[in-house]
Design an enzyme around this catalytic site. Structure first.
Site, PDB file in Angstrom:
ATOM      1  N   GLU A  96     -22.484  15.470  21.365  1.00  0.00           N
ATOM      2  CA  GLU A  96     -21.713  16.695  21.210  1.00  0.00           C
ATOM      3  C   GLU A  96     -22.139  17.817  22.151  1.00  0.00           C
ATOM      4  O   GLU A  96     -21.915  18.992  21.858  1.00  0.00           O
ATOM      5  CB  GLU A  96     -21.793  17.178  19.754  1.00  0.00           C
ATOM      6  CG  GLU A  96     -23.207  17.244  19.198  1.00  0.00           C
ATOM      7  CD  GLU A  96     -23.257  17.590  17.721  1.00  0.00           C
ATOM      8  OE1 GLU A  96     -22.259  18.125  17.191  1.00  0.00           O
ATOM      9  OE2 GLU A  96     -24.289  17.334  17.094  1.00  0.00           O
ATOM     10  N   HIS A 189     -13.122  17.118   4.158  1.00  0.00           N
ATOM     11  CA  HIS A 189     -12.563  17.466   2.840  1.00  0.00           C
ATOM     12  C   HIS A 189     -12.082  16.183   2.168  1.00  0.00           C
ATOM     13  O   HIS A 189     -11.578  15.278   2.844  1.00  0.00           O
ATOM     14  CB  HIS A 189     -11.397  18.447   3.005  1.00  0.00           C
ATOM     15  CG  HIS A 189     -10.952  19.057   1.712  1.00  0.00           C
ATOM     16  ND1 HIS A 189     -10.113  18.393   0.844  1.00  0.00           N
ATOM     17  CD2 HIS A 189     -11.241  20.264   1.136  1.00  0.00           C
ATOM     18  CE1 HIS A 189      -9.893  19.166  -0.216  1.00  0.00           C
ATOM     19  NE2 HIS A 189     -10.562  20.300  -0.059  1.00  0.00           N
ATOM     20  N   ASP A 236      -2.865 -14.712  25.794  1.00  0.00           N
ATOM     21  CA  ASP A 236      -4.106 -15.215  26.379  1.00  0.00           C
ATOM     22  C   ASP A 236      -5.272 -14.600  25.618  1.00  0.00           C
ATOM     23  O   ASP A 236      -5.088 -13.955  24.578  1.00  0.00           O
ATOM     24  CB  ASP A 236      -4.166 -14.926  27.875  1.00  0.00           C
ATOM     25  CG  ASP A 236      -4.034 -13.442  28.190  1.00  0.00           C
ATOM     26  OD1 ASP A 236      -4.022 -12.629  27.236  1.00  0.00           O
ATOM     27  OD2 ASP A 236      -3.944 -13.096  29.382  1.00  0.00           O
TER      28      ASP A 236
END
Length: 253
Positions: A96, A189, A236
């Site tokens: 981050e 949440h 494939d």
């Protein structure tokens, strides 16, 4: 709908003057609460905060199922965490910051990591950019994290979605993460749990088609055939692997 894991936070979700209280509350929760089937993960503070070592000292004996380390920027930081935890305790790390992205190749290859978690809000803050609903400003970093996670056999977990009222937006962003190769998404949440789980769980139709592709592939292998036609389309190995991945997400072996 229940989450796959619960992350108990001591970092950004906690005010600076409540860190000790959060630490004590989390230890009590680990010792006293029944989390059911949800894995118990604890997010410590950043390693340069001066708090991480004390947190690990009290949290590890309470036996969380995994640890989440934020703002990891180097393999040395991964190694530091491992020196303070048991070898068998899974470690998730958050990517981050701009420096983390620059060092992502080395960080993702560091021993003892289970998952990479993308933190878009902090990343853009560290870059000096602006967060938008389009996510165009994090597309490079978000895609790179999924690629480096896959290259090192790690799980990739997507960023949080901060608008609690926009379920359609949450579902769209979760779908985009799935398409990039993420295996899950962090929630902030309880109302976000069901949309996220539903997005990352293959539908019955997807599972059925994947099973038919794998079955047809196995039949072709037995007859010595390579690529083959399936329902009017050429199949494939990449398509077979994609079908196998769908079955893996559905928990079907």
């Amino acid at each position: 709908t229940k989450p796959d894991c619960v992350i108990m936070d001591m970092e950004d979700g906690v005010a600076a003057n409540r860190k000790a209280e959060a630490r004590a509350t989390i230890v009590a929760a680990l010792n006293e609460l029944d989390f059911g089937s949800a894995e118990k993960i604890v997010r410590i503070n950043a390693l340069d905060s001066g708090l991480a070592e004390a947190e690990l000292t009290v949290v590890v004996p309470a036996k969380p199922d995994a640890l989440l380390a934020p703002k990891i920027e180097s393999p040395d930081q991964v190694a530091w965490v491992h020196r303070h935890i048991p070898d068998d305790l899974p470690l998730l790390i958050m990517i981050e910051t701009a420096k983390a992205m620059v060092n992502l190749k080395e960080v993702a290859a560091a021993p003892g990591i289970t998952a990479l978690v993308f933190g878009a809000e902090d990343l853009i803050a560290s870059v000096g950019g602006i967060r938008t609903r389009s996510n165009h400003e994090v597309q490079y970093a978000r895609s790179a994290l999924a690629i480096y996670a896959a290259a090192n056999g790690l799980q990739a977990l997507d960023m949080v979605f901060v608008d609690l009222q926009d379920e359609a937006g949450l579902r769209a962003e979760s779908r985009a993460a799935l398409e990039l190769g993420y295996v899950g998404k962090t929630a902030i949440h309880p109302r976000q749990i069901a949309p996220i789980i539903e997005t990352f769980t293959p539908t019955a139709e997807e599972v059925d088609r994947a099973q038919r592709i794998v079955r047809a592939y196995n039949e072709q292998v037995a007859s010595g055939t390579g690529a083959f036609a399936f329902e009017g389309k050429m199949v494939d190995m990449p398509i077979v692997r994609a079908a196998q991945a769908i079955l893996a997400r559905a928990g079907i072996t």
